[in-house]
Design a protein around this motif. Structure first.
Motif, PDB file in Angstrom:
ATOM      1  N   ILE A  16      42.215 -84.788   0.684  1.00 34.41           N
ATOM      2  CA  ILE A  16      42.278 -84.453   2.112  1.00 34.41           C
ATOM      3  C   ILE A  16      40.911 -83.994   2.596  1.00 34.41           C
ATOM      4  CG2 ILE A  16      43.232 -82.819   3.785  1.00 34.41           C
ATOM      5  CD1 ILE A  16      45.833 -82.901   2.205  1.00 34.41           C
ATOM      6  N   PHE A  65      49.505 -78.135   6.778  1.00 35.50           N
ATOM      7  CA  PHE A  65      49.170 -79.005   5.656  1.00 35.50           C
ATOM      8  C   PHE A  65      47.659 -79.251   5.591  1.00 35.50           C
ATOM      9  CE2 PHE A  65      49.223 -83.163   3.410  1.00 35.50           C
ATOM     10  CZ  PHE A  65      49.845 -82.719   2.264  1.00 35.50           C
ATOM     11  N   THR A  66      46.870 -78.172   5.606  1.00 35.80           N
ATOM     12  CA  THR A  66      45.424 -78.321   5.497  1.00 35.80           C
ATOM     13  C   THR A  66      45.020 -78.339   4.030  1.00 35.80           C
ATOM     14  OG1 THR A  66      45.062 -75.942   5.567  1.00 35.80           O
ATOM     15  CG2 THR A  66      45.059 -77.110   7.681  1.00 35.80           C
ATOM     16  N   SER A  67      43.814 -78.773   3.771  1.00 33.83           N
ATOM     17  CA  SER A  67      43.355 -78.836   2.381  1.00 33.83           C
ATOM     18  C   SER A  67      43.258 -77.442   1.773  1.00 33.83           C
ATOM     19  CB  SER A  67      42.008 -79.544   2.294  1.00 33.83           C
ATOM     20  OG  SER A  67      41.020 -78.820   2.984  1.00 33.83           O
ATOM     21  N   ILE A 103      40.617 -86.152   6.321  1.00 33.93           N
ATOM     22  CA  ILE A 103      41.869 -86.512   6.978  1.00 33.93           C
ATOM     23  C   ILE A 103      42.300 -85.340   7.853  1.00 33.93           C
ATOM     24  CG2 ILE A 103      44.297 -87.085   6.606  1.00 33.93           C
ATOM     25  CD1 ILE A 103      43.460 -88.295   3.923  1.00 33.93           C
ATOM     26  N   SER A 104      42.617 -85.622   9.093  1.00 34.20           N
ATOM     27  CA  SER A 104      43.081 -84.563   9.978  1.00 34.20           C
ATOM     28  C   SER A 104      44.591 -84.407   9.803  1.00 34.20           C
ATOM     29  CB  SER A 104      42.746 -84.879  11.431  1.00 34.20           C
ATOM     30  OG  SER A 104      43.387 -86.060  11.839  1.00 34.20           O
ATOM     31  N   THR A 105      44.991 -83.198   9.475  1.00 31.39           N
ATOM     32  CA  THR A 105      46.405 -82.895   9.280  1.00 31.39           C
ATOM     33  C   THR A 105      46.790 -81.758  10.222  1.00 31.39           C
ATOM     34  OG1 THR A 105      45.877 -81.331   7.521  1.00 31.39           O
ATOM     35  CG2 THR A 105      46.342 -83.591   6.854  1.00 31.39           C
ATOM     36  N   ASN A 106      48.065 -81.420  10.230  1.00 27.45           N
ATOM     37  CA  ASN A 106      48.493 -80.313  11.083  1.00 27.45           C
ATOM     38  C   ASN A 106      48.032 -78.986  10.487  1.00 27.45           C
ATOM     39  OD1 ASN A 106      50.197 -80.044   8.958  1.00 27.45           O
ATOM     40  ND2 ASN A 106      52.067 -80.431  10.089  1.00 27.45           N
ATOM     41  N   ASP A 107      48.306 -77.893  11.153  1.00 33.58           N
ATOM     42  CA  ASP A 107      47.800 -76.586  10.731  1.00 33.58           C
ATOM     43  C   ASP A 107      48.418 -76.094   9.433  1.00 33.58           C
ATOM     44  OD1 ASP A 107      46.136 -76.476  12.889  1.00 33.58           O
ATOM     45  OD2 ASP A 107      47.552 -75.380  14.161  1.00 33.58           O
TER      46      ASP A 107
END
Length: 58
Positions: free
Chosen positions: A16, A27-29, A21-25
């Motif tokens: 990630i 599911f961040t790396s 990859i932009s994910t929601n708040d």
């Protein structure tokens, strides 16, 4: 078993972060990495080890 799951989560966190990859708040790396580190700490502490110790009967 916990170490394997921790390794997979840390690898997903790396992907990630590396692929940006932009994910929601949720599911961040960083969150995935912290979850993996928590599982690794539980593994090192002995939680989820395997077979429980046998008791000797006399």
């Amino acid at each position: 078993m916990l170490a394997i799951v921790a390794g997979v989560l840390l690898f997903i966190a790396f992907l990630i972060n590396a692929a940006e990859i932009s994910t929601n708040d949720v599911f961040t790396s960083t969150n995935v990495m912290l979850l993996g580190l928590a599982l690794l700490a539980l593994h090192v502490a002995g939680v989820g080890g395997g077979l429980p110790a046998r008791r000797r009967r006399r």
